[in-house]
Design an enzyme around this catalytic site. Structure first.
Site, mmCIF file in Angstrom:
data_model
loop_
_atom_site.group_PDB
_atom_site.id
_atom_site.type_symbol
_atom_site.label_atom_id
_atom_site.label_comp_id
_atom_site.label_asym_id
_atom_site.label_seq_id
_atom_site.Cartn_x
_atom_site.Cartn_y
_atom_site.Cartn_z
ATOM 1 N N TYR A 33 0.834 -1.369 0.225
ATOM 2 C CA TYR A 33 -0.241 0.005 -0.258
ATOM 3 C C TYR A 33 0.885 1.318 0.043
ATOM 4 O O TYR A 33 2.070 1.165 0.255
ATOM 5 C CB TYR A 33 -0.872 0.004 1.191
ATOM 6 N N ARG A 100 -7.811 -20.460 -1.679
ATOM 7 C CA ARG A 100 -6.637 -20.240 -0.525
ATOM 8 C C ARG A 100 -5.435 -21.225 -0.456
ATOM 9 O O ARG A 100 -5.726 -22.389 -0.475
ATOM 10 C CB ARG A 100 -7.155 -20.202 0.523
ATOM 11 N N LYS A 149 -1.191 -17.264 15.938
ATOM 12 C CA LYS A 149 -1.890 -17.647 14.679
ATOM 13 C C LYS A 149 -2.300 -16.589 13.925
ATOM 14 O O LYS A 149 -3.791 -16.547 13.615
ATOM 15 C CB LYS A 149 -2.807 -18.753 14.702
ATOM 16 N N GLU A 182 10.385 -23.643 12.560
ATOM 17 C CA GLU A 182 9.103 -24.484 12.202
ATOM 18 C C GLU A 182 9.013 -24.321 10.642
ATOM 19 O O GLU A 182 9.644 -23.870 9.973
ATOM 20 C CB GLU A 182 7.870 -24.100 12.917
ATOM 21 N N LEU A 207 4.714 -21.621 16.567
ATOM 22 C CA LEU A 207 3.129 -21.803 16.508
ATOM 23 C C LEU A 207 2.954 -23.225 17.393
ATOM 24 O O LEU A 207 3.619 -24.003 16.785
ATOM 25 C CB LEU A 207 2.303 -21.928 15.435
HETATM 26 N N1 PLP Z 1 3.270 -23.901 12.381
HETATM 27 C C1 PLP Z 1 2.635 -22.936 11.705
HETATM 28 C C2 PLP Z 1 3.305 -21.774 11.299
HETATM 29 C C3 PLP Z 1 1.134 -23.124 10.820
HETATM 30 O O1 PLP Z 1 0.930 -22.318 10.165
HETATM 31 C C4 PLP Z 1 0.677 -24.503 11.235
HETATM 32 C C5 PLP Z 1 -0.667 -24.767 10.766
HETATM 33 O O2 PLP Z 1 -1.116 -24.039 10.096
HETATM 34 C C6 PLP Z 1 1.244 -25.251 12.226
HETATM 35 C C7 PLP Z 1 2.610 -24.966 12.633
HETATM 36 C C8 PLP Z 1 0.593 -26.605 12.528
HETATM 37 O O3 PLP Z 1 -0.615 -26.243 13.619
HETATM 38 P P1 PLP Z 1 -1.808 -27.006 13.714
HETATM 39 O O4 PLP Z 1 -1.121 -28.510 14.010
HETATM 40 O O5 PLP Z 1 -2.471 -26.692 14.874
HETATM 41 O O6 PLP Z 1 -2.383 -27.171 12.290
#
Ligand code: PLP
Length: 285
Positions: A33, A100, A149, A182, A207
């Site tokens: 933007y 998506r 998230k 991750e 996460l």
């Molecule tokens: N880590 C990230 C960055 C994610 O986006 C996700 C799922 O979308 C996970 C880990 C796995 O999370 P879950 O097992 O709750 O789907």
């Protein structure tokens, strides 16, 4: 007077201005933007704002939705339609509307373009300037909260796209200290040469995957040896097994990392067992 927005080719009253919920700006923050000052009905520093817009779009490989000359005309039209004498003009371009999926759509959709303008009271700005303002300092945390998230997914979009271009299914992020955090949309796991299942501890750097938590129940239930700790890519290259976990992939065996085969290059027994155990443990409601 109702404010007017430009949305993908149409000038519409602001309250009727809408974009699809499948817009990648809404889904992933996959867009850019600009904001320019309007002063005496003129756009201030337009060339520089458009040059930065071009750089931002180029960095994200988003194709301009309209020619630059047309965009300049739209900006003027929105200023005029909203009768803004002093204020600001806001423009947003996203990668557009698509099913998506983190990586860029295989066929680039037309980028979405939204432009709005509003008047502001120059006296307020002037009063602030006359008195001076206060600031506070905060930690640089843009974006340092992977444990939330959040919809702020642009880094994940770019990582997934890099994975796709490398012929890979997922990308594992590596932090400044050289440890895997991750996956772009999954948690990362390895099985060491002596059979320990390792996944990073769930602090603010990852996460806390729900699948990860249920898989850890399975690991404990089966009396398997596990360690919640960080690991490096080179430890992963030498692992017996590796896998990702997420709600949509459960425990997904990883057979290659950065071009190096893991174990014997085929899904290993531990991940297969955990994958099989998952639905016997996971809640069904
Ligand atoms: N880590 C990230 C960055 C994610 O986006 C996700 C799922 O979308 C996970 C880990 C796995 O999370 P879950 O097992 O709750 O789907």
């Amino acid at each position: 007077m109702s404010r007017i927005a430009y949305v993908n080719g149409r000038y519409v009253p602001l309250r009727e201005a809408e974009v699809s919920i499948q817009d990648r700006g809404f889904q992933f923050g996959d867009g850019v933007y600009e904001v320019c000052e309007i002063r005496d009905r003129q756009i201030i520093d337009e060339d520089r704002h458009l040059a930065r817009l071009a750089r931002s779009l180029g960095a994200l490989r988003i194709v301009w939705p309209v020619e630059e000359a047309a965009l300049r005309r739209i900006l003027r039209e929105v200023v005029a339609l909203n009768r803004v004498r002093d204020g600001l003009i806001y423009l947003q371009i996203t990668r557009g509307v698509a099913r998506r999926d983190f990586a860029f759509p295989a066929e680039a959709p037309k980028a979405s373009l939204v432009v709005t303008a509003k008047g502001t009271n120059p006296a307020i700005n002037a009063a602030h300037a006359a008195a001076g303002v206060k600031v506070i300092t905060v930690a640089e945390t843009r974006w340092a909260h992977p444990h939330i998230k959040s919809l702020q997914l642009l880094p994940s979009v770019l990582a997934k796209q890099a994975a796709r271009e490398a012929g890979a299914f997922e990308a594992w992020f590596v932090d400044a200290d050289g440890f895997v955090t991750e996956g772009a949309s999954s948690n990362a796991w390895i099985v060491t040469a002596d059979g320990a299942i390792v996944t990073r501890h769930a602090d603010e750097t990852i996460l806390r995957g729900v699948t990860r938590t249920t898989l850890l129940d399975a690991v404990r239930g089966q009396g398997l040896c596990f360690e919640e700790r960080p690991f490096t890519p080179s430890e992963a290259y030498g692992a017996k097994e590796a896998f990702n976990s997420s709600a949509t992939t459960i425990a997904m065996p990883v057979v290659e990392i950065d071009g190096r085969p893991i174990g014997d290059g085929a899904p290993g027994p531990l991940v297969k067992a955990l994958r099989a155990a998952f639905h016997t443990l996971a809640q069904r409601s």
